[in-house]
Motif scaffolding. Structure first.
Motif, PDB file in Angstrom:
ATOM      1  N   ASP A 186       0.700  -1.350   0.165  1.00 22.04           N
ATOM      2  CA  ASP A 186       0.101   0.053  -0.053  1.00 22.04           C
ATOM      3  C   ASP A 186       0.835   1.318  -0.017  1.00 22.04           C
ATOM      4  O   ASP A 186       0.964   1.848   1.022  1.00 22.04           O
ATOM      5  N   SER A 239       0.696   4.456  -0.247  1.00 24.03           N
ATOM      6  CA  SER A 239       0.002   5.623   0.252  1.00 24.03           C
ATOM      7  C   SER A 239       0.786   6.072   1.454  1.00 24.03           C
ATOM      8  O   SER A 239       1.535   5.424   2.081  1.00 24.03           O
ATOM      9  N   TYR A 279      -7.814  -2.038   7.533  1.00 26.67           N
ATOM     10  CA  TYR A 279      -8.085  -0.629   6.763  1.00 26.67           C
ATOM     11  C   TYR A 279      -6.805   0.134   7.409  1.00 26.67           C
ATOM     12  O   TYR A 279      -6.435   0.334   8.538  1.00 26.67           O
ATOM     13  N   PHE A 303      -6.341  11.591   0.891  1.00 24.28           N
ATOM     14  CA  PHE A 303      -6.981  11.571  -0.258  1.00 24.28           C
ATOM     15  C   PHE A 303      -6.712  13.039  -0.736  1.00 24.28           C
ATOM     16  O   PHE A 303      -6.943  14.131   0.095  1.00 24.28           O
ATOM     17  N   HIS A 320      -1.060   6.525  -6.739  1.00 24.61           N
ATOM     18  CA  HIS A 320      -1.559   5.899  -5.824  1.00 24.61           C
ATOM     19  C   HIS A 320      -1.411   6.713  -4.288  1.00 24.61           C
ATOM     20  O   HIS A 320      -2.227   6.824  -3.291  1.00 24.61           O
ATOM     21  N   ASN A 335      -7.726   6.235   1.485  1.00 26.09           N
ATOM     22  CA  ASN A 335      -7.646   5.257   2.156  1.00 26.09           C
ATOM     23  C   ASN A 335      -7.782   3.800   1.733  1.00 26.09           C
ATOM     24  O   ASN A 335      -8.342   3.662   0.474  1.00 26.09           O
ATOM     25  N   SER A 336      -7.390   2.864   2.261  1.00 26.24           N
ATOM     26  CA  SER A 336      -7.342   1.422   1.672  1.00 26.24           C
ATOM     27  C   SER A 336      -8.035   0.511   2.631  1.00 26.24           C
ATOM     28  O   SER A 336      -7.795   0.468   3.976  1.00 26.24           O
ATOM     29  N   ASP A 380      -7.521  -5.803  -2.397  1.00 30.51           N
ATOM     30  CA  ASP A 380      -7.728  -4.237  -2.144  1.00 30.51           C
ATOM     31  C   ASP A 380      -9.212  -3.783  -2.541  1.00 30.51           C
ATOM     32  O   ASP A 380      -9.228  -3.932  -3.761  1.00 30.51           O
ATOM     33  N   GLY A 408     -10.970  -1.376  -1.173  1.00 33.90           N
ATOM     34  CA  GLY A 408     -11.444   0.112  -0.564  1.00 33.90           C
ATOM     35  C   GLY A 408     -11.954   0.965  -1.686  1.00 33.90           C
ATOM     36  O   GLY A 408     -13.022   1.640  -1.035  1.00 33.90           O
ATOM     37  N   VAL A 409     -11.703   0.916  -2.810  1.00 36.29           N
ATOM     38  CA  VAL A 409     -12.603   1.730  -4.022  1.00 36.29           C
ATOM     39  C   VAL A 409     -13.898   1.139  -4.163  1.00 36.29           C
ATOM     40  O   VAL A 409     -15.036   1.702  -4.063  1.00 36.29           O
ATOM     41  N   ASN A 423     -12.613   4.702   0.461  1.00 35.94           N
ATOM     42  CA  ASN A 423     -11.251   4.978   0.225  1.00 35.94           C
ATOM     43  C   ASN A 423     -11.397   6.659   0.431  1.00 35.94           C
ATOM     44  O   ASN A 423     -10.226   7.428   0.861  1.00 35.94           O
TER      45      ASN A 423
END
Length: 577
Positions: free
Chosen positions: A462, A464, A483, A488, A515, A520-521, A533, A535-536, A541
């Motif tokens: 991840d 991010s 999580y 964002f 990314h 969030n993921s 994954d 999240g979306v 996310n």
């Protein structure tokens, strides 16, 4: 701009003075710096602000009021679908989501006005917000963008939140703001609280602390207030990465509160009274450290039935023993080699004693590994931060650094913000997931007290800016899910997808930068397989600039919900977070 005295002073010719200023100005102007997409975004945002004002105004929108916003034959799909099946209803909250969005387009300002008015509550108030998060430069004279639309509608009987995404197309002309040529709805959900229109939660801080001087004389003042009054050397930081700890320190069955503060301000210990209010016992507890403190834990470290205190103190860690009545004495302290922002405790070796892990962020001077002043290098995949540390409980409140001998020194310097223990593989020992700010996240699998870092293998790196971790079995399949809160950024989403963004880098690296802004993921655990994954697709996310997150079952239905704490330094909202 008229020339001033400095521009015509002897020795300061056009090339020596004006040219650098002009170059700097043009680098800040996206229209002159090769970023026409950002120039378009800024002008389209102005138009969307006008649309927000119309939608949030007291009267229904008329076709004539859209003349400055849209072309005469503007097309639109329904912006609130007629078919909105309920996907959740517990008697208090009703969630409706649109399925396939195939609404027929209509043309003209009157049709657009009618579609917008369907979003309004009738009697009541409406508060709309629109944010551009993707831009698609088109042919000459045209461009497109994706817009996040958040609307709060209030009536006397209900409170409704609308979350939607619009795909907007615009006509561009020199020397004037863009005009909408079409709006197409691509996502829509609305959540209605029908019992009453009051918020689900209310801020109880003042009610709990109003009688305490520390609340009025310290907590209510901003970081800027204290930076103007206390020496910087004490550890004042405008970002203020400070946490708190909850736990019963005196055995009365009520959770008490410990608050970490900036350097120069004492940490505060508050005892909970039977009526829920809090009483400041910092002095009698002996816990009022004045050094910069970022994190704390209240946990029983010596198995005597009361909670002891661990404090992350700038580049040190302190362990304080509890006498069972809420008075603490220093029992252990050590350098951490890094400024640490969080702690996580568990009995990793199953010996009956609780151990703890410290997340390292900024390296100490002796630990610098490159980059100016310890800056992350490279920015998107750094591994030059301060080291994390695992401390084994040796008994009698003594602790030993076992980071290296347990295998926790692998991928261990990635500017870590948070960590959380969980037996994700159900083998009887605690594993650890670490959220890293500038480096990839880490998963340390525990095999009888020795650890292997396997985040890449289980697709949990991840990339991010990780800032918190929370575990739960959100889908009740017997596998733990995780999580993470990240960031964002609408500006990041716009810029990183433009062809001129870091065009000299491989596409794989460009995707890592993209990314970084996705938000969030949520990773779904799958037995004997890598995590997924989701999240979306799960719609979790977009937590804005998220710092903390927590799984918790708010409505007691047996399924964990997600709480996200977000924000940044208090200032004017630019619309980019």
């Amino acid at each position: 701009m008229k020339a001033g005295p400095a521009e015509t002073a002897p020795g300061l010719g056009q090339g020596n003075f004006i040219a650098p200023l002009r170059d700097a100005y043009e680098r800040m102007d996206p229209g002159k710096d090769g970023w026409a997409s950002e120039a378009f975004s800024a002008s389209a945002k102005e138009q969307l602000h006008l649309l927000e004002d119309l939608l949030g105004g007291p009267d229904d929108i008329k076709a004539a009021s859209l003349e400055e916003l849209a072309v005469a034959d503007v097309s639109t799909t329904p912006l609130r679908p007629d078919d909105l099946p309920a996907t959740f209803d517990d008697g208090r909250f009703l969630v409706r989501r649109a399925g396939a969005l195939t609404g027929k387009k209509t043309s003209g300002a009157a049709a657009l006005a009618a579609s917008l008015n369907k979003l309004r509550p009738g009697k009541g108030s409406i508060d709309p917000h629109m944010k551009i998060f993707r831009v698609f430069p088109g042919e000459t004279g045209a461009a497109g963008c994706l817009v996040l639309v958040d609307i709060l509608r209030l009536t006397e009987q209900s409170r409704t939140q609308i979350n939607a995404t619009w795909s907007c197309k615009w006509s561009l002309s020199p020397d004037q703001l863009p005009l909408l040529t079409s709006i197409a709805l691509t996502r829509y959900e609305e959540i209605t609280q029908s019992v009453d229109s009051q918020p689900l939660f209310t801020d109880a801080t003042r009610a709990l602390l109003d009688r305490e001087d520390a609340y009025h004389k310290q907590f209510l003042h901003s970081s800027d207030h204290w930076r103007a009054r206390l020496p910087r050397e004490l550890g004042l930081d405008p970002v203020a990465n400070h946490g708190l700890a909850l736990g019963d320190i005196n055995g009365d069955g009520l959770d008490d509160l410990y608050v970490c503060q900036q350097g120069g301000l004492p940490n505060r210990m508050f005892l909970q009274n039977p009526d829920g209010t809090l009483r400041d016992i910092t002095h009698s507890s002996g816990t009022g450290w004045l050094e910069y403190c970022a994190a704390a834990l209240l946990v029983d470290l010596d198995n005597d039935g009361d909670r002891d205190l661990i404090v992350s103190q700038d580049f040190r860690v302190m362990v304080m023993a509890n006498d069972g009545k809420g008075a603490f004495t220093l029992a252990f302290g050590s350098s951490t080699k890094a400024q640490s922002f969080s702690l996580a405790a568990a009995d990793y070796d199953n010996d009956g004693l609780v151990d703890f892990y410290i997340c390292g962020y900024n390296p100490s001077q002796s630990e610098l590994r490159g980059g100016a002043m310890g800056e992350p290098m490279p920015f998107h995949d750094a591994n030059n931060g301060g080291p994390n540390m695992l401390w084994r409980n040796e008994g009698n409140l003594g602790f030993k650094d076992v980071t290296g001998v347990t295998g926790m020194n692998v991928n261990n310097t990635r500017y870590s913000f948070a960590a959380s223990w969980e037996d994700y593989d159900n083998d009887g020992d605690q594993d650890l997931y670490v959220a890293n700010d500038y480096g990839r996240n880490c998963l340390y699998r525990n095999d009888g007290g020795s650890f292997s870092e396997i985040a890449a293998k289980l697709r949990l790196e991840d990339t991010s800016s990780g800032m918190s971790v929370s575990w739960a079995d959100f889908n009740l399949d017997g596998q733990m899910d995780v999580y993470t809160s990240n960031m964002f950024s609408s500006a990041g989403n716009r810029i990183t997808y433009q062809k001129q963004f870091k065009s000299n880098l491989p596409e794989e690296v460009r995707r890592q930068f993209q990314h970084l802004a996705i938000g969030n993921s949520l990773f779904e655990g799958v037995a004997s397989n890598p995590f997924k994954d989701v999240g979306v697709t799960a719609g979790v996310n977009m937590g804005r600039w998220a710092w903390g997150s927590k799984f918790v079952d708010f409505n007691n239905d047996g399924r964990d919900d997600i709480l996200v704490a977000n924000g940044f330094i208090t200032t004017a909202d630019t619309g980019d977070l």
